[in-house]
Design a protein around this motif. Structure first.
Motif, PDB file in Angstrom:
ATOM      1  N   MET A  38       0.855  -1.177   0.000  1.00  0.00           N
ATOM      2  CA  MET A  38       0.000   0.000   0.000  1.00  0.00           C
ATOM      3  C   MET A  38       0.897   1.234   0.000  1.00  0.00           C
ATOM      4  N   VAL A  94      -2.402   5.568   2.255  1.00  0.00           N
ATOM      5  CA  VAL A  94      -3.563   5.226   3.076  1.00  0.00           C
ATOM      6  C   VAL A  94      -4.638   6.288   2.877  1.00  0.00           C
ATOM      7  N   ILE A 119      -9.134   4.537   7.476  1.00  0.00           N
ATOM      8  CA  ILE A 119      -9.024   3.398   8.391  1.00  0.00           C
ATOM      9  C   ILE A 119     -10.372   3.236   9.082  1.00  0.00           C
ATOM     10  N   THR A 151      -7.625  -1.041   6.843  1.00  0.00           N
ATOM     11  CA  THR A 151      -6.954   0.114   6.242  1.00  0.00           C
ATOM     12  C   THR A 151      -7.127   0.023   4.727  1.00  0.00           C
ATOM     13  N   GLY A 173      -6.416   1.829   0.936  1.00  0.00           N
ATOM     14  CA  GLY A 173      -5.577   2.766   0.202  1.00  0.00           C
ATOM     15  C   GLY A 173      -5.283   2.243  -1.179  1.00  0.00           C
TER      16      GLY A 173
END
Length: 157
Positions: free
Chosen positions: A35, A38, A41, A154, A156
């Motif tokens: 990743m 990000v 979350i 998370t 991204g």
């Protein structure tokens, strides 16, 4: 805490028949995938009051934790933000599972995610066990152990 990461079944699990018909399912990211950025979350908690089952005791709690983390979000602009849209979205999942739990079937947990590329799932000691105050043998209970699992998702690219 044993976690089974690959199914021996011929067909991968789907979260629902509706998702199966629509072809919605996250894929496993290539092993070299990382990743870079990000975007957000999400966190969730799931409980299984009969989590002491012999096989995959914490699976139901883990699924509920993931659903709790993702089910109240809508990010319509993800198509415009992530290169490749929803299919290019990368997902890192970290689960906090109590050591006393009997393991998690990670294939069933992966099926909760409708799109994106799942990075390897990280499992750490965490969550909580407690006495539920009852044993229901018909549900596979061997003792009155309930399991809480925590999830951090998370997202991204």
């Amino acid at each position: 805490m044993p976690c089974r990461g690959h199914s021996t079944k011929t067909e991968e699990p789907f979260w629902s028949e509706e998702w199966k018909k629509a072809g919605l399912k996250a894929t496993q990211a290539p092993s070299t995938s990382v990743m870079q950025k990000v975007l957000f979350i999400e966190t969730g908690m799931g409980c299984d009051q009969h989590g002491s089952r012999e096989e995959h005791g914490a699976t139901k709690a883990a699924i509920r934790a993931c659903r709790n983390a993702i089910e109240f979000n809508s990010i319509p602009c993800i198509q415009d933000i992530v290169p490749g849209g929803r299919a290019g979205m990368k997902i890192h999942l970290k689960l906090g599972i109590p050591e006393e739990a009997n393991g998690v079937d990670l294939d069933q947990v992966r099926a909760v995610f409708p799109y994106g590329q799942l990075l390897p799932i990280e499992v750490v000691n965490g969550g909580l066990t407690f006495q539920s105050g009852r044993v229901v043998e018909q549900l596979g209970d061997e003792k009155d152990l309930a399991v809480i699992v925590l999830a951090c998702v998370t997202v991204g690219y």
